[in-house]
Design an enzyme around this catalytic site. Structure first.
Site, PDB file in Angstrom:
ATOM      1  N   ARG A 121     -19.637 -19.231  -7.017  1.00 12.33           N
ATOM      2  CA  ARG A 121     -19.529 -17.896  -6.841  1.00 12.33           C
ATOM      3  C   ARG A 121     -19.553 -16.199  -6.567  1.00 12.33           C
ATOM      4  NH1 ARG A 121     -22.990 -20.723 -10.664  1.00 12.33           N
ATOM      5  NH2 ARG A 121     -21.663 -21.695 -12.596  1.00 12.33           N
ATOM      6  N   LYS A 143      -8.297  -6.412  -2.387  1.00  9.20           N
ATOM      7  CA  LYS A 143      -7.424  -7.897  -3.049  1.00  9.20           C
ATOM      8  C   LYS A 143      -6.988  -8.726  -3.387  1.00  9.20           C
ATOM      9  CE  LYS A 143      -4.489  -3.672  -6.134  1.00  9.20           C
ATOM     10  NZ  LYS A 143      -2.829  -3.627  -6.172  1.00  9.20           N
ATOM     11  N   GLU A 185       5.360  -0.156   5.525  1.00  8.03           N
ATOM     12  CA  GLU A 185       3.562   0.232   4.995  1.00  8.03           C
ATOM     13  C   GLU A 185       3.075   1.339   6.249  1.00  8.03           C
ATOM     14  OE1 GLU A 185       3.361  -1.905   2.666  1.00  8.03           O
ATOM     15  OE2 GLU A 185       3.616  -3.436   2.403  1.00  8.03           O
ATOM     16  N   LYS A 227      -5.403   4.453   3.488  1.00  4.22           N
ATOM     17  CA  LYS A 227      -5.784   3.628   2.493  1.00  4.22           C
ATOM     18  C   LYS A 227      -7.310   3.313   2.205  1.00  4.22           C
ATOM     19  CE  LYS A 227      -5.140  -0.726   0.460  1.00  4.22           C
ATOM     20  NZ  LYS A 227      -3.831  -1.915   0.616  1.00  4.22           N
ATOM     21  N   GLU A 237      -7.515   0.227  -9.590  1.00  3.22           N
ATOM     22  CA  GLU A 237      -5.880   0.488  -9.832  1.00  3.22           C
ATOM     23  C   GLU A 237      -6.506   0.883 -11.418  1.00  3.22           C
ATOM     24  OE1 GLU A 237      -2.836  -0.967  -7.603  1.00  3.22           O
ATOM     25  OE2 GLU A 237      -1.491  -0.608  -9.590  1.00  3.22           O
ATOM     26  N   ARG A 242      -4.099   4.557  -6.489  1.00  2.00           N
ATOM     27  CA  ARG A 242      -4.254   3.344  -6.561  1.00  2.00           C
ATOM     28  C   ARG A 242      -2.993   2.577  -6.692  1.00  2.00           C
ATOM     29  NH1 ARG A 242      -8.512  -1.759  -4.901  1.00  2.00           N
ATOM     30  NH2 ARG A 242      -6.279  -2.365  -3.123  1.00  2.00           N
ATOM     31  N   ASN A 246       1.602   1.637  -4.572  1.00  7.16           N
ATOM     32  CA  ASN A 246       2.648   0.895  -4.411  1.00  7.16           C
ATOM     33  C   ASN A 246       3.884   1.742  -4.678  1.00  7.16           C
ATOM     34  OD1 ASN A 246       1.268  -1.486  -5.664  1.00  7.16           O
ATOM     35  ND2 ASN A 246       1.120  -0.149  -7.809  1.00  7.16           N
ATOM     36  N   HIS A 249       7.271  -0.460  -4.081  1.00  2.40           N
ATOM     37  CA  HIS A 249       6.795  -1.158  -4.443  1.00  2.40           C
ATOM     38  C   HIS A 249       7.575  -2.748  -5.551  1.00  2.40           C
ATOM     39  CE1 HIS A 249       4.796  -1.704  -1.065  1.00  2.40           C
ATOM     40  NE2 HIS A 249       3.653  -2.943  -1.310  1.00  2.40           N
ATOM     41  N   HIS A 253       9.727  -5.551  -4.950  1.00  2.00           N
ATOM     42  CA  HIS A 253       9.573  -6.840  -6.124  1.00  2.00           C
ATOM     43  C   HIS A 253      10.851  -7.824  -6.576  1.00  2.00           C
ATOM     44  CE1 HIS A 253       7.199  -8.815  -8.845  1.00  2.00           C
ATOM     45  NE2 HIS A 253       8.143  -8.414  -9.672  1.00  2.00           N
ATOM     46  N   HIS A 267       8.614  -9.040   2.604  1.00  2.00           N
ATOM     47  CA  HIS A 267       7.468  -8.289   2.383  1.00  2.00           C
ATOM     48  C   HIS A 267       7.730  -6.466   2.741  1.00  2.00           C
ATOM     49  CE1 HIS A 267       5.037  -6.080  -0.255  1.00  2.00           C
ATOM     50  NE2 HIS A 267       4.460  -5.752   0.516  1.00  2.00           N
TER      51      HIS A 267
HETATM   52  N1  LIG Z   1      -3.758  -7.848  -0.773  1.00  2.00           N
HETATM   53  C1  LIG Z   1      -2.980  -6.978  -0.655  1.00  2.00           C
HETATM   54  O1  LIG Z   1      -3.565  -5.750  -0.942  1.00  2.00           O
HETATM   55  C2  LIG Z   1      -2.147  -7.313   0.160  1.00  2.00           C
HETATM   56  C3  LIG Z   1      -1.285  -5.842   0.708  1.00  2.00           C
HETATM   57  C4  LIG Z   1       0.307  -6.168   1.261  1.00  2.00           C
HETATM   58  C5  LIG Z   1       0.454  -7.762   1.088  1.00  2.00           C
HETATM   59  N2  LIG Z   1       0.094  -8.760   0.835  1.00  2.00           N
HETATM   60  C6  LIG Z   1      -0.236 -10.208   1.254  1.00  2.00           C
HETATM   61  O2  LIG Z   1       0.182  -9.891   2.576  1.00  2.00           O
HETATM   62  C7  LIG Z   1       1.213 -11.038   2.816  1.00  2.00           C
HETATM   63  C8  LIG Z   1       2.162 -10.599   3.478  1.00  2.00           C
HETATM   64  O3  LIG Z   1       1.481 -10.596   5.415  1.00  2.00           O
HETATM   65  P1  LIG Z   1       2.129 -10.775   6.850  1.00  2.00           P
HETATM   66  O4  LIG Z   1       2.774 -10.088   6.438  1.00  2.00           O
HETATM   67  O5  LIG Z   1       0.184 -10.506   7.577  1.00  2.00           O
HETATM   68  O6  LIG Z   1       2.557 -12.265   6.623  1.00  2.00           O
HETATM   69  P2  LIG Z   1       1.636 -13.757   7.046  1.00  2.00           P
HETATM   70  O7  LIG Z   1       0.222 -13.971   7.090  1.00  2.00           O
HETATM   71  O8  LIG Z   1       2.555 -15.013   6.178  1.00  2.00           O
HETATM   72  O9  LIG Z   1       1.911 -13.617   8.728  1.00  2.00           O
HETATM   73  C9  LIG Z   1       3.447 -13.726   9.185  1.00  2.00           C
HETATM   74  C10 LIG Z   1       3.755 -14.067  10.366  1.00  2.00           C
HETATM   75  O10 LIG Z   1       3.659 -13.993  11.563  1.00  2.00           O
HETATM   76  C11 LIG Z   1       2.379 -14.985  12.281  1.00  2.00           C
HETATM   77  N3  LIG Z   1       0.932 -14.068  13.091  1.00  2.00           N
HETATM   78  C12 LIG Z   1       0.358 -13.658  12.173  1.00  2.00           C
HETATM   79  N4  LIG Z   1      -0.395 -12.990  13.263  1.00  2.00           N
HETATM   80  C13 LIG Z   1       0.715 -12.908  14.452  1.00  2.00           C
HETATM   81  C14 LIG Z   1      -0.368 -13.052  15.763  1.00  2.00           C
HETATM   82  N5  LIG Z   1      -1.035 -12.157  16.635  1.00  2.00           N
HETATM   83  N6  LIG Z   1       0.672 -13.409  16.742  1.00  2.00           N
HETATM   84  C15 LIG Z   1       1.307 -14.176  16.422  1.00  2.00           C
HETATM   85  N7  LIG Z   1       2.285 -14.846  15.089  1.00  2.00           N
HETATM   86  C16 LIG Z   1       1.452 -14.149  14.484  1.00  2.00           C
HETATM   87  C17 LIG Z   1       1.765 -15.868  10.725  1.00  2.00           C
HETATM   88  O11 LIG Z   1       1.470 -17.117  10.978  1.00  2.00           O
HETATM   89  C18 LIG Z   1       2.912 -15.659  10.598  1.00  2.00           C
HETATM   90  O12 LIG Z   1       4.478 -16.822  10.539  1.00  2.00           O
HETATM   91  C19 LIG Z   1       1.865 -11.339   1.516  1.00  2.00           C
HETATM   92  O13 LIG Z   1       1.031 -12.840   0.636  1.00  2.00           O
HETATM   93  C20 LIG Z   1       1.416 -10.113   0.901  1.00  2.00           C
HETATM   94  O14 LIG Z   1       1.505 -10.234  -0.818  1.00  2.00           O
HETATM   95  C21 LIG Z   1      -1.301  -8.502  -0.092  1.00  2.00           C
HETATM   96 ZN   LIG Z   2       2.718  -4.000   0.635  1.00  2.00          ZN
END
Ligand SMILES: NC(=O)c1ccc[n+]([C@@H]2O[C@H](COP(=O)([O-])OP(=O)(O)OC[C@H]3O[C@@H](n4cnc5c(N)ncnc54)[C@H](O)[C@@H]3O)[C@@H](O)[C@H]2O)c1
Ligand SMILES: [Zn+2]
Length: 368
Positions: A121, A143, A185, A227, A237, A242, A246, A249, A253, A267
């Site tokens: 929990r 999030k 971003e 942020k 949101e 907030r 987007n 987005h 999307h 993304h």
């Molecule tokens: N929670 C939120 O508010 C929010 C906001 C935007 C995006 N997201 C989510 O984030 C995700 C995308 O995140 P991302 O772009 O970080 O992708 P990711 O976590 O897949 O990382 C991208 C790639 O880089 C590699 N990597 C990470 N750090 C590294 C480093 N320092 N050196 C070498 N390789 C490295 C990872 O292994 C992966 O292959 C999506 O699922 C998206 O939905 C969430």
């Molecule tokens: Zn985003």
């Protein structure tokens, strides 16, 4: 080192930013722990570069830890990944007062955050983001989610971290394509409400992507501060504040859905194209000067990001793309709120435009 706070009453938390911080992470984590024990979750790419250093720093503070290394990639943010991670945490004897460390990009941060919102929990977690996208966006704000057959991020929770430790030096090993995607971003914060910051991006974006560490630190600190302010004003949101995050987005999307949330379009790349589309849509509706829409597209082009359907590799018709938008989880009362703009740094939320108008616009975009 810079530090700022996300102001959320008794759930407020600090964000620390500085080159080399993860080599001293133990010192920042130790004061939070009720017992000298933690669990690190990461993926194999990140583990290869940073797990040893993080572990050594924890060890130096007398903190014992175990680690769980997941497969890199979006597919890990799934029911299967969640099941494996929560079972592992329970097997490791996680306690509700423990702080679990999420070391990696947005995939690891979102998955670990969600797991920590439900295991026993709820336990605490610490975000240690290692991609630019995670450092400027996903690690802050609480999030958390996984992807399911019905869509991306469809199952999740709001669960704020207890601490965010950002080490921009980790970006040295990030592939250039992921770096540029995260930069989209950064640009977003300028376009939302800060024309001066967008102008800074135009001047410094190329240097940032090429490795300038001052530019990286400044962009991260500025983005995270923006942020943090937005999250403090509208954590869940429920107002339009907030929702401004987007920007790009909703259109993005649709592009991600069309390309199957795959490596064809990351993304951040979809967000870049989506922001250009949101500005051109705004201009087409007479809301925003065409010159501002052109300026957005020009900067994205200059840093090698997509700025429309063709450069995003999407050739679907407008009705198909608008159909994807209708499945957005932001739809309320059958209407999709769009983030549009009156100019650079002047975004706003509206649900005045039906998806038929959006579809016709996207058809014209497809013929550009
Ligand atoms: N929670 C939120 O508010 C929010 C906001 C935007 C995006 N997201 C989510 O984030 C995700 C995308 O995140 P991302 O772009 O970080 O992708 P990711 O976590 O897949 O990382 C991208 C790639 O880089 C590699 N990597 C990470 N750090 C590294 C480093 N320092 N050196 C070498 N390789 C490295 C990872 O292994 C992966 O292959 C999506 O699922 C998206 O939905 C969430
Ligand atoms: Zn985003």
């Amino acid at each position: 080192m810079e530090s700022l706070t996300v102001e959320l009453g008794d759930r407020s938390y600090p964000i620390l930013i500085g080159d080399g911080l993860i080599r001293n992470i133990g010192g920042h984590v130790a004061p939070l722990l009720r017992r000298p024990r933690t669990m690190i979750i990461t993926d194999s790419h990140v583990a290869a570069h940073y797990l040893t250093g993080v572990g050594a720093s924890l060890g130096a503070e007398g903190i014992s830890f175990s680690s769980f290394v997941l497969e890199p990639g979006e597919a890990t943010k799934s029911w299967g990944g969640l099941a494996r991670l929560t079972e592992w945490l329970i097997g490791e004897g996680v306690e509700r007062s423990d702080h679990v460390i999420a070391l990696g990009g947005g995939v690891i941060g979102d998955l670990v955050g969600f797991a920590c919102s439900i295991v026993k929990r709820g336990c605490h977690f610490i975000q240690v983001p290692t991609t630019l996208l995670a450092q400027v966006d996903s690690s802050v704000g609480g999030k958390t989610a996984i992807n399911v057959a019905a869509g991306k991020n469809m199952i999740g929770a709001f669960h704020q971290p207890a601490l965010v430790v950002i080490d921009p030096a980790t970006l040295a090993t990030l592939p250039r394509r992921d770096l540029a995607a995260g930069y989209a971003e950064v640009v977003k914060y300028g376009l939302i409400d800060d024309a001066d910051f967008f102008a800074w991006c135009e001047a410094q974006g190329a240097a940032l992507l090429a490795g300038d560490s001052d530019a990286r630190q400044k962009a991260i600190a500025h983005s995270v501060a923006a942020k943090a302010r937005i999250v403090a004003a509208d954590e869940r949101e429920t107002q339009d504040v907030r929702a401004l995050l987007n920007l790009g987005h909703s259109f993005g999307h649709a592009l991600e859905a069309e390309t199957g949330y795959s490596d064809k379009l990351l993304h951040g790349e979809a967000v870049a194209a989506g922001m250009a589309l949101a500005y051109r849509f705004s201009a087409a509706q007479g809301l925003c000067p065409t010159a501002d829409a052109d300026r957005v597209a020009a900067h994205l082009t200059a840093v090698g990001l997509p700025h429309g359907l063709a450069s995003a590799g999407v050739d679907a018709d407008g009705t198909t793309l608008a159909g994807h938008m209708a499945h957005d989880k932001k739809v309320r009362g059958g209407k999709l709120p769009l983030i549009l703009a009156r100019g650079i740094g002047q975004s706003f939320v509206t649900d005045e435009f039906g998806l038929d108008i959006v579809a016709a616009f996207l058809d014209r975009e497809g013929q550009r």
